[in-house]
Design a protein around this motif. Structure first.
Motif, PDB file in Angstrom:
ATOM      1  N   GLY A   1       0.808  -1.216   0.000  1.00  0.00           N
ATOM      2  CA  GLY A   1       0.000   0.000   0.000  1.00  0.00           C
ATOM      3  C   GLY A   1       0.837   1.261   0.000  1.00  0.00           C
ATOM      4  N   ASP A   2       0.163   2.398  -0.145  1.00  0.00           N
ATOM      5  CA  ASP A   2       0.859   3.675  -0.338  1.00  0.00           C
ATOM      6  C   ASP A   2       0.753   4.631   0.852  1.00  0.00           C
ATOM      7  OD1 ASP A   2      -2.002   4.038  -1.073  1.00  0.00           O
ATOM      8  OD2 ASP A   2      -1.354   6.099  -1.445  1.00  0.00           O
ATOM      9  N   THR A   3       0.161   4.195   1.964  1.00  0.00           N
ATOM     10  CA  THR A   3       0.015   5.116   3.098  1.00  0.00           C
ATOM     11  C   THR A   3       0.497   4.435   4.391  1.00  0.00           C
ATOM     12  OG1 THR A   3      -2.193   4.413   3.829  1.00  0.00           O
ATOM     13  CG2 THR A   3      -2.103   6.050   2.044  1.00  0.00           C
ATOM     14  N   PRO A   4       0.829   5.242   5.406  1.00  0.00           N
ATOM     15  CA  PRO A   4       1.188   4.654   6.695  1.00  0.00           C
ATOM     16  C   PRO A   4       0.093   3.731   7.239  1.00  0.00           C
ATOM     17  CG  PRO A   4       1.821   6.966   6.649  1.00  0.00           C
ATOM     18  CD  PRO A   4       1.030   6.717   5.399  1.00  0.00           C
ATOM     19  N   ASN A   5      -1.168   4.047   6.975  1.00  0.00           N
ATOM     20  CA  ASN A   5      -2.267   3.188   7.437  1.00  0.00           C
ATOM     21  C   ASN A   5      -2.216   1.791   6.819  1.00  0.00           C
ATOM     22  OD1 ASN A   5      -3.494   4.844   9.246  1.00  0.00           O
ATOM     23  ND2 ASN A   5      -5.202   5.443   7.914  1.00  0.00           N
ATOM     24  N   ASP A   6      -1.803   1.710   5.554  1.00  0.00           N
ATOM     25  CA  ASP A   6      -1.675   0.393   4.915  1.00  0.00           C
ATOM     26  C   ASP A   6      -0.628  -0.434   5.651  1.00  0.00           C
ATOM     27  OD1 ASP A   6      -3.125   0.485   2.033  1.00  0.00           O
ATOM     28  OD2 ASP A   6      -2.298   2.437   2.494  1.00  0.00           O
ATOM     29  N   VAL A   7       0.498   0.212   5.955  1.00  0.00           N
ATOM     30  CA  VAL A   7       1.582  -0.492   6.643  1.00  0.00           C
ATOM     31  C   VAL A   7       1.118  -0.926   8.034  1.00  0.00           C
ATOM     32  CG1 VAL A   7       3.925  -0.270   7.563  1.00  0.00           C
ATOM     33  CG2 VAL A   7       3.340   0.768   5.339  1.00  0.00           C
ATOM     34  N   ARG A   8       0.499   0.001   8.759  1.00  0.00           N
ATOM     35  CA  ARG A   8       0.073  -0.309  10.136  1.00  0.00           C
ATOM     36  C   ARG A   8      -0.931  -1.451  10.167  1.00  0.00           C
ATOM     37  NH1 ARG A   8      -1.153   5.186  10.611  1.00  0.00           N
ATOM     38  NH2 ARG A   8       0.673   6.400  11.197  1.00  0.00           N
ATOM     39  N   CYS A   9      -1.889  -1.465   9.243  1.00  0.00           N
ATOM     40  CA  CYS A   9      -2.910  -2.519   9.309  1.00  0.00           C
ATOM     41  C   CYS A   9      -2.310  -3.866   8.906  1.00  0.00           C
ATOM     42  CB  CYS A   9      -4.156  -2.158   8.504  1.00  0.00           C
ATOM     43  SG  CYS A   9      -4.037  -2.396   6.734  1.00  0.00           S
ATOM     44  N   GLY A  10      -1.309  -3.848   8.020  1.00  0.00           N
ATOM     45  CA  GLY A  10      -0.603  -5.086   7.690  1.00  0.00           C
ATOM     46  C   GLY A  10       0.149  -5.612   8.897  1.00  0.00           C
ATOM     47  N   GLN A  11       0.828  -4.697   9.596  1.00  0.00           N
ATOM     48  CA  GLN A  11       1.558  -5.093  10.809  1.00  0.00           C
ATOM     49  C   GLN A  11       0.585  -5.625  11.865  1.00  0.00           C
ATOM     50  OE1 GLN A  11       3.401  -1.287  11.446  1.00  0.00           O
ATOM     51  NE2 GLN A  11       5.277  -1.831  10.324  1.00  0.00           N
ATOM     52  N   PHE A  12      -0.602  -5.044  11.911  1.00  0.00           N
ATOM     53  CA  PHE A  12      -1.604  -5.442  12.901  1.00  0.00           C
ATOM     54  C   PHE A  12      -1.972  -6.925  12.786  1.00  0.00           C
ATOM     55  CE2 PHE A  12      -6.099  -5.969  14.139  1.00  0.00           C
ATOM     56  CZ  PHE A  12      -6.010  -5.628  15.475  1.00  0.00           C
ATOM     57  N   ILE A  13      -2.028  -7.427  11.538  1.00  0.00           N
ATOM     58  CA  ILE A  13      -2.357  -8.855  11.365  1.00  0.00           C
ATOM     59  C   ILE A  13      -1.104  -9.728  11.289  1.00  0.00           C
ATOM     60  CG2 ILE A  13      -4.657  -8.533  10.344  1.00  0.00           C
ATOM     61  CD1 ILE A  13      -3.283  -9.053   7.550  1.00  0.00           C
ATOM     62  N   GLY A  14       0.064  -9.121  11.490  1.00  0.00           N
ATOM     63  CA  GLY A  14       1.302  -9.902  11.505  1.00  0.00           C
ATOM     64  C   GLY A  14       1.880 -10.166  10.129  1.00  0.00           C
ATOM     65  N   ALA A  15       1.370  -9.448   9.099  1.00  0.00           N
ATOM     66  CA  ALA A  15       1.856  -9.646   7.732  1.00  0.00           C
ATOM     67  C   ALA A  15       3.154  -8.869   7.509  1.00  0.00           C
ATOM     68  CB  ALA A  15       0.797  -9.177   6.729  1.00  0.00           C
ATOM     69  N   ARG A  16       3.860  -9.211   6.423  1.00  0.00           N
ATOM     70  CA  ARG A  16       4.964  -8.382   5.948  1.00  0.00           C
ATOM     71  C   ARG A  16       4.343  -7.203   5.199  1.00  0.00           C
ATOM     72  NH1 ARG A  16       9.451 -11.679   5.221  1.00  0.00           N
ATOM     73  NH2 ARG A  16      10.695  -9.776   5.374  1.00  0.00           N
ATOM     74  N   THR A  17       5.070  -6.085   5.149  1.00  0.00           N
ATOM     75  CA  THR A  17       4.475  -4.889   4.548  1.00  0.00           C
ATOM     76  C   THR A  17       5.398  -4.275   3.490  1.00  0.00           C
ATOM     77  OG1 THR A  17       5.334  -3.556   6.370  1.00  0.00           O
ATOM     78  CG2 THR A  17       3.053  -4.328   6.551  1.00  0.00           C
ATOM     79  N   VAL A  18       4.772  -3.824   2.412  1.00  0.00           N
ATOM     80  CA  VAL A  18       5.478  -3.199   1.299  1.00  0.00           C
ATOM     81  C   VAL A  18       4.844  -1.831   1.066  1.00  0.00           C
ATOM     82  CG1 VAL A  18       6.085  -3.373  -1.137  1.00  0.00           C
ATOM     83  CG2 VAL A  18       5.841  -5.466   0.247  1.00  0.00           C
ATOM     84  N   ALA A  19       5.653  -0.774   1.251  1.00  0.00           N
ATOM     85  CA  ALA A  19       5.142   0.581   1.033  1.00  0.00           C
ATOM     86  C   ALA A  19       5.631   1.079  -0.319  1.00  0.00           C
ATOM     87  CB  ALA A  19       5.634   1.504   2.141  1.00  0.00           C
ATOM     88  N   VAL A  20       4.752   1.762  -1.034  1.00  0.00           N
ATOM     89  CA  VAL A  20       5.106   2.261  -2.354  1.00  0.00           C
ATOM     90  C   VAL A  20       4.768   3.757  -2.418  1.00  0.00           C
ATOM     91  CG1 VAL A  20       2.911   1.450  -3.358  1.00  0.00           C
ATOM     92  CG2 VAL A  20       4.900   1.789  -4.835  1.00  0.00           C
ATOM     93  N   CYS A  21       5.706   4.535  -3.024  1.00  0.00           N
ATOM     94  CA  CYS A  21       5.614   6.004  -2.940  1.00  0.00           C
ATOM     95  C   CYS A  21       4.836   6.607  -4.105  1.00  0.00           C
ATOM     96  CB  CYS A  21       7.010   6.608  -2.894  1.00  0.00           C
ATOM     97  SG  CYS A  21       8.058   5.893  -1.623  1.00  0.00           S
ATOM     98  N   THR A  22       3.858   5.880  -4.646  1.00  0.00           N
ATOM     99  CA  THR A  22       3.102   6.378  -5.794  1.00  0.00           C
ATOM    100  C   THR A  22       1.804   7.068  -5.388  1.00  0.00           C
ATOM    101  OG1 THR A  22       2.445   4.051  -5.989  1.00  0.00           O
ATOM    102  CG2 THR A  22       3.997   4.889  -7.613  1.00  0.00           C
TER     103      THR A  22
END
Ligand SMILES: [Mg+2]
Length: 233
Positions: free
Chosen positions: A172-193
């Protein structure tokens, strides 16, 4: 097995403002509200959360009836706005999805704040819909962490009941995408688009940060090959 869960706006596509325009036009057409700039944030949020804020900004009550009325008009207005706004598919997205589609043991789903039908309209417009089989959506939840839980549950029912969260990658492209991925224990990929820089996204410690997904080829290859221990960077 590996699974990738994608955000839509700012990650797969940029709609050129069509999503926001469609929301504001829906308020005008369905509720005869004269909208200016409501000052409600959109990025990284769920449609339920955005609509709830818009309703309270304009002094309206969010009931089942008003929600259904909003959705009905929005689904008519959104395709028109997509046509007007001339958005685009973001760099590297089609190549990534094609490679995942061809790989064995890769699941591809959505983790988006869009409503189910809104997500379908946007993805069909950009010819991306058929790449996705399941997901978590923003119809019911204000909190994106709840959407992530829904995405995890549908991942398990569609792909593999036993899949561990560390084999799931949330993109995902926002801090919220990263946080919600971390919340379920997933790995997270942030993209600056979207609207956030690499520095801003790094503050929430994603496993990967890419300027755009065309630069993610080494990760794509590791995912498609089913590597057990993919190192963060
Ligand atoms: Mg987004």
């Amino acid at each position: 097995m590996k699974v990738c869960l994608f955000d839509i706006d700012g990650t797969l596509i940029r709609s050129g403002g069509a999503g926001k325009l469609a929301f504001l036009r829906t308020l005008e057409q369905a509720f005869q509200i004269e909208v200016g700039e409501p000052g409600v944030p959109f990025a990284g949020r769920t449609d339920r959360g955005i609509i709830s804020d818009l309703f309270s900004h304009y002094g309206m009550v969010l009931s089942d009836e008003s929600w259904n009325r909003f959705a009905e008009v929005y689904f008519d207005v959104l395709p028109i706005c997509l046509n007007e706004c001339k958005g685009r598919v973001l760099p590297g997205v089609e190549s990534m999805l094609r490679q995942f589609g061809a790989a064995e043991n890769m699941g591809v789903g959505l983790l988006t704040g869009n409503m189910v039908k809104g997500a379908e309209i946007k993805l069909r417009y950009f010819d991306l819909f058929d790449y996705f089989d399941f997901g978590g959506f923003g119809d019911q939840f204000v909190d994106r962490d709840r959407v992530a839980e829904e995405a995890l549950a549908t991942t398990r029912s569609y792909c593999n009941e036993q899949i561990k969260p560390e084999n799931i990658f949330v993109i995902g492209d926002t801090p919220n995408d990263v946080r919600c991925g971390q919340f379920i224990g997933a790995r997270t990929v942030a993209v600056c688009t979207g609207n956030y820089s690499a520095a801003e996204l790094s503050e929430v410690s994603p496993d990967f940060v890419f300027e755009d997904l065309s630069l993610a080829q080494p990760l794509i290859e590791q995912l498609c090959a089913g590597h057990q221990n993919i190192e963060s960077k």
